[in-house]
Write an enzyme that holds these catalytic residues in place. Structure first.
Site, mmCIF file in Angstrom:
data_model
loop_
_atom_site.group_PDB
_atom_site.id
_atom_site.type_symbol
_atom_site.label_atom_id
_atom_site.label_comp_id
_atom_site.label_asym_id
_atom_site.label_seq_id
_atom_site.Cartn_x
_atom_site.Cartn_y
_atom_site.Cartn_z
ATOM 1 N N LYS A 54 3.474 -15.513 2.885
ATOM 2 C CA LYS A 54 3.426 -16.313 1.651
ATOM 3 C C LYS A 54 4.864 -16.651 1.279
ATOM 4 C CE LYS A 54 1.038 -18.175 -1.772
ATOM 5 N NZ LYS A 54 0.219 -19.385 -1.533
ATOM 6 N N ASP B 298 -11.008 -8.501 7.621
ATOM 7 C CA ASP B 298 -12.387 -8.385 7.146
ATOM 8 C C ASP B 298 -13.077 -9.742 7.129
ATOM 9 O OD1 ASP B 298 -12.267 -5.686 6.904
ATOM 10 O OD2 ASP B 298 -12.198 -5.621 4.725
ATOM 11 N N ASP C 299 -3.089 -18.212 2.330
ATOM 12 C CA ASP C 299 -4.240 -18.885 1.733
ATOM 13 C C ASP C 299 -4.805 -19.932 2.687
ATOM 14 O OD1 ASP C 299 -1.822 -20.139 1.366
ATOM 15 O OD2 ASP C 299 -2.152 -20.694 -0.716
ATOM 16 N N TYR D 169 0.814 -1.211 0.000
ATOM 17 C CA TYR D 169 0.000 0.000 0.000
ATOM 18 C C TYR D 169 0.849 1.264 0.000
ATOM 19 C CZ TYR D 169 -4.057 -2.926 1.114
ATOM 20 O OH TYR D 169 -5.055 -3.870 1.094
ATOM 21 N N ASP E 75 -5.347 -6.619 5.919
ATOM 22 C CA ASP E 75 -6.555 -5.947 5.448
ATOM 23 C C ASP E 75 -7.611 -6.978 5.058
ATOM 24 O OD1 ASP E 75 -8.365 -4.108 4.536
ATOM 25 O OD2 ASP E 75 -7.139 -3.369 2.895
#
Length: 357
Positions: free
Chosen positions: A191, A251, A223, A142, A247
């Site tokens: 990851k 959620d 994942d 970001y 992020d």
């Protein structure tokens, strides 16, 4: 004690839900003998309309000079057509950067009174869950280099993920310290089978873990984490991860609680001046109708009392009041489920919490 709080109400339902939290803080002040002074500042779409920019310098300086910041929500379809560098959401990134807020804490727990609203299987719900997401907030993709260029197949866009050892060390320590006060388990999410930044992340977290021999450290690929959150959320205590992964996963965690309208968050840095906000959006479709659930913002105010002001009894008072109201069966529209009872308006929910306090 006296505290100066910057109010950034923002757009959509932001002004409504912040108003509810302010009433709760004032009630806490009366009960425990504190004074909270509030100053309003513009950010987001309302700032674009008034000043032409999503984050005026006055807001930045006002927040810096405050003891803490309480934020509602920013954005909405009115501003969706603006270029990325002047969209309302840019205000959030700007405030986080200006205030040095590199840690985002997002608790996600299943309230027993709302177990029926959890979308997971009954046998999973029966175990319950209470986890803390620790998201790195000022690094990663970001905030990385981005742009557009001519690529192998023609015009392309790129966003760059980068993390320094220092950035990983400081967020890892936040996670391990949090775990020491909870159930002493940290899941570090990356990851590492694909990304070089994740390999550095894993190496660094392992090194910091050696400083906390009393805390279990578990690596998990992002994942797999997404799957495990819906398969067995009770296995998690503290979850630490990068900006983008955090992020997305936070959620997801919010949805398995039954309602995004219940979940608060705290953005913290090296100083006690944090920024506190609900994790939901501005919900422009219900703005101004007194339908918005204020609980997430009220619980964000409780986190402010705990993390910025060290008012632990006062924070617990708010949290117990929310628990009592939910246990009594009071519901806003987003959590009423299949009941035929009339849902409470947002202001009515605030009043019920005030009565419990």
């Amino acid at each position: 004690m006296e505290f100066n709080i910057a109010l950034v109400k923002g757009d959509g339902i932001g002004p409504e839900i912040v108003s509810g939290a302010v009433q709760v803080l004032e009630k806490i002040g009366e009960k425990f003998g504190h004074t909270f002074r509030f100053t309003e500042y513009l950010a987001g779409g309302c700032a674009i309309d008034a000043c032409g920019v999503p984050l005026p310098e006055e807001t930045v300086q006002g927040c810096r000079n405050s003891d803490s910041v309480l934020l509602g929500a920013v954005g909405g379809p009115k501003w969706d057509g603006l270029p990325g560098d002047v969209r309302p959401e840019k205000a959030l990134l700007g405030l986080r950067s200006a205030l040095g807020l590199y840690t985002n804490l997002r608790p996600a727990k299943l309230y027993s009174a709302l177990a029926g609203e959890c979308p997971l299987r009954p046998d999973i719900v029966a175990k319950g869950f209470d986890l803390m997401m620790v998201r790195e907030l000022t690094g990663g993709i970001y905030f990385g280099e981005r742009g557009r260029r001519e690529g192998k197949y023609g015009p392309e866009a790129y966003d760059t993920e980068a993390y320094s050892v220092m950035e990983i060390e400081r967020i890892a320590r936040v996670a391990f310290e949090a775990a020491r006060k909870r159930n002493k388990k940290v899941h570090s999410i990356d990851k590492a089978n694909v990304l070089e930044t994740s390999r550095l992340w894993r190496e660094t977290v392992h090194r910091i873990a050696e400083e906390y021999p009393d805390v279990e450290c578990v690596d998990m690929l992002v994942d797999n984490t997404a799957m495990q959150l819906v398969r067995n959320p009770s296995q998690f205590d503290v979850v630490v991860t990068t900006n983008m992964f955090g992020d997305i996963l936070s959620d997801e965690a919010s949805q398995i609680t039954g309602s995004i309208g219940l979940l608060p968050s705290a953005s913290l840095g090296a100083t006690t001046c944090g920024m506190y906000e609900p994790i939901h959006g501005s919900a422009p479709d219900i703005a101004g109708q007194d339908k918005a659930n204020p609980i997430a913002t009220i619980l964000s105010a409780a986190m402010m009392l705990r993390y910025s002001f060290s008012l632990l009894e006062e924070a617990a008072c708010i949290e117990k009041a929310v628990d009592a109201v939910l246990d009594a069966g009071w519901r806003t529209a987003d959590i009423i489920g299949s009941s035929t009872d009339r849902p409470l308006r947002g202001s009515e929910m605030t009043q019920k919490i005030l009565e419990q306090i």
